[in-house]
Design a protein around this motif. Structure first.
Motif, PDB file in Angstrom:
ATOM      1  N   UNK A  77       0.803  -1.227   0.000  1.00 42.41           N
ATOM      2  CA  UNK A  77       0.000   0.000   0.000  1.00 42.41           C
ATOM      3  C   UNK A  77       0.830   1.270   0.000  1.00 42.41           C
ATOM      4  N   UNK A  78       2.164   1.167  -0.017  1.00 38.89           N
ATOM      5  CA  UNK A  78       2.984   2.375  -0.003  1.00 38.89           C
ATOM      6  C   UNK A  78       2.900   3.079  -1.354  1.00 38.89           C
ATOM      7  N   UNK A  79       2.730   4.404  -1.296  1.00 41.77           N
ATOM      8  CA  UNK A  79       2.696   5.239  -2.499  1.00 41.77           C
ATOM      9  C   UNK A  79       3.555   6.467  -2.262  1.00 41.77           C
ATOM     10  N   UNK A 100      -0.764  12.074   8.675  1.00 38.54           N
ATOM     11  CA  UNK A 100      -0.054  10.902   9.157  1.00 38.54           C
ATOM     12  C   UNK A 100       0.232   9.876   8.067  1.00 38.54           C
ATOM     13  N   UNK A 101      -0.608   9.834   7.033  1.00 39.08           N
ATOM     14  CA  UNK A 101      -0.566   8.688   6.118  1.00 39.08           C
ATOM     15  C   UNK A 101      -0.472   9.087   4.653  1.00 39.08           C
ATOM     16  N   UNK A 102       0.238  10.161   4.334  1.00 40.50           N
ATOM     17  CA  UNK A 102       0.386  10.557   2.941  1.00 40.50           C
ATOM     18  C   UNK A 102       1.150   9.511   2.123  1.00 40.50           C
ATOM     19  N   UNK A 103       1.902   8.650   2.769  1.00 38.85           N
ATOM     20  CA  UNK A 103       2.685   7.626   2.067  1.00 38.85           C
ATOM     21  C   UNK A 103       1.897   6.330   1.850  1.00 38.85           C
ATOM     22  N   UNK A 104       0.591   6.372   2.095  1.00 42.56           N
ATOM     23  CA  UNK A 104      -0.255   5.184   1.989  1.00 42.56           C
ATOM     24  C   UNK A 104      -1.365   5.440   0.982  1.00 42.56           C
ATOM     25  N   UNK A 109      -5.133   3.685   3.731  1.00 43.39           N
ATOM     26  CA  UNK A 109      -5.365   4.573   4.871  1.00 43.39           C
ATOM     27  C   UNK A 109      -6.633   4.180   5.615  1.00 43.39           C
ATOM     28  N   UNK A 110      -7.692   3.912   4.872  1.00 38.22           N
ATOM     29  CA  UNK A 110      -8.963   3.564   5.523  1.00 38.22           C
ATOM     30  C   UNK A 110      -8.874   2.219   6.224  1.00 38.22           C
ATOM     31  N   UNK A 111      -8.107   1.292   5.656  1.00 45.06           N
ATOM     32  CA  UNK A 111      -7.905   0.007   6.323  1.00 45.06           C
ATOM     33  C   UNK A 111      -7.156   0.187   7.635  1.00 45.06           C
ATOM     34  N   UNK A 112      -6.105   1.008   7.617  1.00 40.56           N
ATOM     35  CA  UNK A 112      -5.343   1.258   8.834  1.00 40.56           C
ATOM     36  C   UNK A 112      -6.197   1.937   9.898  1.00 40.56           C
ATOM     37  N   UNK A 132     -16.166  -3.637  11.048  1.00 39.36           N
ATOM     38  CA  UNK A 132     -16.073  -2.178  10.998  1.00 39.36           C
ATOM     39  C   UNK A 132     -15.259  -1.726   9.781  1.00 39.36           C
ATOM     40  N   UNK A 133     -15.786  -0.715   9.088  1.00 35.10           N
ATOM     41  CA  UNK A 133     -15.069  -0.128   7.956  1.00 35.10           C
ATOM     42  C   UNK A 133     -15.072   1.392   8.111  1.00 35.10           C
ATOM     43  N   UNK A 134     -14.088   2.045   7.514  1.00 35.49           N
ATOM     44  CA  UNK A 134     -14.005   3.509   7.485  1.00 35.49           C
ATOM     45  C   UNK A 134     -14.421   3.972   6.097  1.00 35.49           C
TER      46      UNK A 134
END
Length: 235
Positions: A77-79, A100-104, A109-112, A132-134
């Motif tokens: 998932x890294x971007x 926090x998660x611009x590299x994802x 991000x939603x999974x994390x 649960x989902x985001x």
């Protein structure tokens, strides 16, 4: 993977160490261990192997903090971050603490975030929610352009920006990719703000298709005047 500090003995703040990154934690961190000590690592992903710079590593601290500065083995998932100032501070004006998660990836991000919420519910409330989902926030554009309220700090030279993580340092920002277009349209980051401590912009009543009237609130906080010296007491 054992630590690889720059000097002999126990690693200290500023040292580079090799880490195998474990699960996600609250606050934009992942958990790793270095010689049995917990290390909270930013700019990393679960399952990655990274070289990290220790940012807080006192000998008596219960845990340490670090920034991943080199990825040896990347997670799927890294971007590449979509913001020029995202990522660890590296001397080139980076290090903004606003995201926090611009590299994802957006899906990652939603999974994390869902993993974090599930863990908090289970640990604090004894509630198990494996389903649960985001979901996306209203109006987001693949994870960008959704934030309707942004507070820009202003440095001593009048340059606006966002603060570095766990720091008072202001990272100059001309354009924030996660800010709502109506926030960005104010152009706070494109000018100097002498004598100002902070500028807060709030956007509301605006849809992306332009069907609602734009509403913006801009609050300018002046620099506080120096405190007058206290009068001397009786001799």
């Amino acid at each position: 993977m054992s630590g690889t500090g720059t000097g002999a003995g126990t690693p200290v703040t500023g040292d580079l160490v090799g880490l195998e990154v474990g699960p996600v934690a609250h606050g934009g961190h992942c958990v790793a261990r270095l010689d049995g000590r917990v290390v909270f690592v930013r700019h990393a992903l679960p399952g990655e192997q990274v070289v990290a710079r220790l940012t807080e590593a006192g000998p008596q601290d219960r845990f340490w903090r670090a920034d991943a500065v080199e990825v040896v083995r990347a997670a799927p998932d890294r971007v590449a971050p979509r913001c020029a100032v995202a990522g660890p501070a590296d001397g080139r004006g980076r290090g903004c603490g606003g995201c926090d998660w611009q590299h994802v990836s957006t899906a990652g991000q939603r999974t994390l975030l869902a993993d974090v919420v599930r863990e908090q519910l289970a640990r604090l409330a004894r509630i198990e929610r494996p389903d649960l989902v985001v979901e996306p926030v209203a109006g987001d554009a693949d994870g960008l352009g959704w934030r309707t309220r942004v507070r820009f700090a202003v440095d001593a030279e009048g340059r606006p920006g966002l603060r570095a993580h766990r720091s008072h340092t202001v990272v100059p920002v001309e354009h924030c990719p996660i800010a709502h277009p109506e926030v960005d349209a104010v152009g706070v980051g494109t000018r100097l703000w002498p004598g100002v401590a902070a500028v807060e912009v709030v956007a509301g009543g605006t849809s992306r298709d332009g069907t609602a009237a734009a509403e913006r609130l801009v609050v300018v906080e002046p620099v506080a005047p120096p405190k007058a010296p206290r009068p001397a007491g009786p001799a």
